[in-house]
Write an enzyme that holds these catalytic residues in place. Structure first.
Site, PDB file in Angstrom:
ATOM      1  N   SER A 187     -42.060   8.503 -17.534  1.00  0.00           N
ATOM      2  CA  SER A 187     -40.803   9.164 -17.871  1.00  0.00           C
ATOM      3  C   SER A 187     -40.996  10.086 -19.085  1.00  0.00           C
ATOM      4  O   SER A 187     -41.778  11.021 -19.009  1.00  0.00           O
ATOM      5  CB  SER A 187     -39.716   8.110 -18.105  1.00  0.00           C
ATOM      6  N   ASP A 207     -35.478   6.858  -7.330  1.00  0.00           N
ATOM      7  CA  ASP A 207     -35.302   6.989  -8.777  1.00  0.00           C
ATOM      8  C   ASP A 207     -33.998   7.740  -9.053  1.00  0.00           C
ATOM      9  O   ASP A 207     -33.841   8.898  -8.654  1.00  0.00           O
ATOM     10  CB  ASP A 207     -36.500   7.750  -9.342  1.00  0.00           C
ATOM     11  N   HIS A 225     -37.097   3.743 -10.943  1.00  0.00           N
ATOM     12  CA  HIS A 225     -37.668   4.208 -12.211  1.00  0.00           C
ATOM     13  C   HIS A 225     -38.247   3.067 -13.047  1.00  0.00           C
ATOM     14  O   HIS A 225     -38.696   3.295 -14.167  1.00  0.00           O
ATOM     15  CB  HIS A 225     -36.567   4.919 -13.004  1.00  0.00           C
TER      16      HIS A 225
END
Length: 281
Positions: A149, A225, A258
Site C-alpha cells: 500500500s 481490494d 487489502h
C-alpha cells in the site's frame, strides 16, 4: 548505538526489535529485523519491507508469515516504522489515519512543521542501512525492497530513484499514482507544498514516464481490494508501463482484499523473486 527491545528465536534464526536515535528524523526510530540462521556464517542479503498506513514495525513481522522461506534461502528482512514518532513529532491536526504519525509516505518533507522530522526517504535509503550494517550481519550492498500500500508506493519510488542500490523491487497493492488519489494529494500538499514538480519525484507513474531505469519488478493486486479504484490506481501504472515499455510483472488475484491475508498468501513468491536477483549479485 542501538537499544535491543526484544530477541525471539524463529525458524533457526532470530527476530530482533530495536530502537535507535535517528539524525534525519530527529527522533527515536523503532525497527525489526529477521536474521536467518545463515548469518552465523556470513552476512546475509537484505530485503527491506515498507509497511502501509497506520502500521509500524510489527505488522509485517507478526502477520506476513515470511520467516520460513527467508530462513530457507538465507535472506534477512528489516521492517522499519512507517513514520517518525514522539511527543514532539507533529501529527495530523484532525487525528486522521492517512497523514502524520503512521503515514510518512517515505518522502523528505520540505514544509514546516513536517520538515523537522518527516525525512523518511533519507532514512530508508541512507541512515537505516548504515545502522544495520554497523550492528547486524547483513550485506547492505546487496539489497532488495518491497512493501504494501503506502509502503508499496515507497518501495517502488525508492527503487526507481536508486536503481544501483537495489537488486529488485516488489509491491502488494501499491499506491501507484499518489498525485491522482486523495491519500497522495493530502500527503504531498502538506509535506511538499503546492509545487507538483516536487510531487512527481515521489510518484511511481511519473518516475517511469520520465524514464526511470528498469528494475526487476513484481506487483500483486487483489481485485476485491476496496481501495483499488479510488486510491491505488493500478490501471494508471499499467498504462504507463505499456506506453514506456517498462517490463513489470503485474498479477491480479480475484477475491483477495487489502489485508495481510492477501500478503501472507503470496509472500513466498515475493521472497523467492528477490532471492533470484540477490543471489545473482
Amino acid at each position: 548505538m542501538i537499544n535491543i527491545l526484544s530477541r525471539t528465536k524463529v525458524f533457526g534464526g532470530e527476530h530482533i526489535r530495536f530502537s535507535h536515535e535517528s539524525q534525519v528524523n530527529n527522533c527515536t526510530m523503532t525497527a525489526a529485523i529477521f536474521l536467518p540462521p545463515q548469518t552465523h556464517e556470513f552476512a546475509a542479503p537484505l530485503l527491506v519491507w515498507l509497511s502501509g498506513l497506520t502500521c509500524n514495525d510489527e505488522n509485517f513481522m507478526t502477520k506476513a508469515g515470511a520467516f520460513r522461506v527467508a530462513a530457507e534461502l538465507g535472506i534477512a528482512i528489516v521492517a522499519p516504522d512507517t513514520s517518525p514518532r514522539g511527543e514532539h513529532v507533529p501529527d495530523d491536526p484532525e487525528g486522521a489515519y492517512d497523514f502524520g504519525l503512521g503515514a510518512g509516505f517515505y518522502l523528505n518533507a520540505t514544509q514546516a512543521p513536517w520538515d523537522e522530522n518527516y525525512q523518511m526517504y533519507d532514512y530508508i535509503v541512507s541512515e537505516l542501512p548504515d545502522v544495520l550494517g554497523e550492528h547486524f550481519p547483513v550485506d547492505t550492498d546487496n539489497m532488495s525492497i518491497s512493501g504494501h500500500s503506502m509502503g508499496g508506493h515507497g518501495a517502488l519510488t525508492i527503487a526507481l530513484k536508486n536503481p544501483s542500490r537495489f537488486q529488485s523491487v516488489s509491491a502488494f497493492a501499491p499506491i501507484c499514482a499518489p498525485m491522482d488519489c486523495a491519500w497522495g494529494e493530502k500527503a504531498f500538499a502538506n509535506y511538499l507544498g503546492d509545487n507538483e514538480d516536487e510531487w512527481a519525484k515521489y510518484d511511481t507513474c511519473a518516475l517511469i514516464e520520465a524514464g526511470a531505469p528498469e528494475l526487476p519488478t513484481l506487483i500483486d493486486q487483489g481485485l476485491a481490494d476496496s481501495f483499488l479504484e479510488d486510491q491505488l490506481l493500478l490501471d494508471e501504472l499499467e498504462t504507463v508501463c505499456e506506453d514506456t515499455g517498462y517490463n513489470a510483472i503485474i498479477r491480479k488475484h480475484p477475491g483477495y482484499d487489502h489485508s495481510y491475508f492477501f500478503i501472507s498468501t503470496f509472500i513466498d513468491d515475493h521472497i523467492r523473486f528477490h532471492w533470484d536477483h540477490l543471489r545473482e549479485a
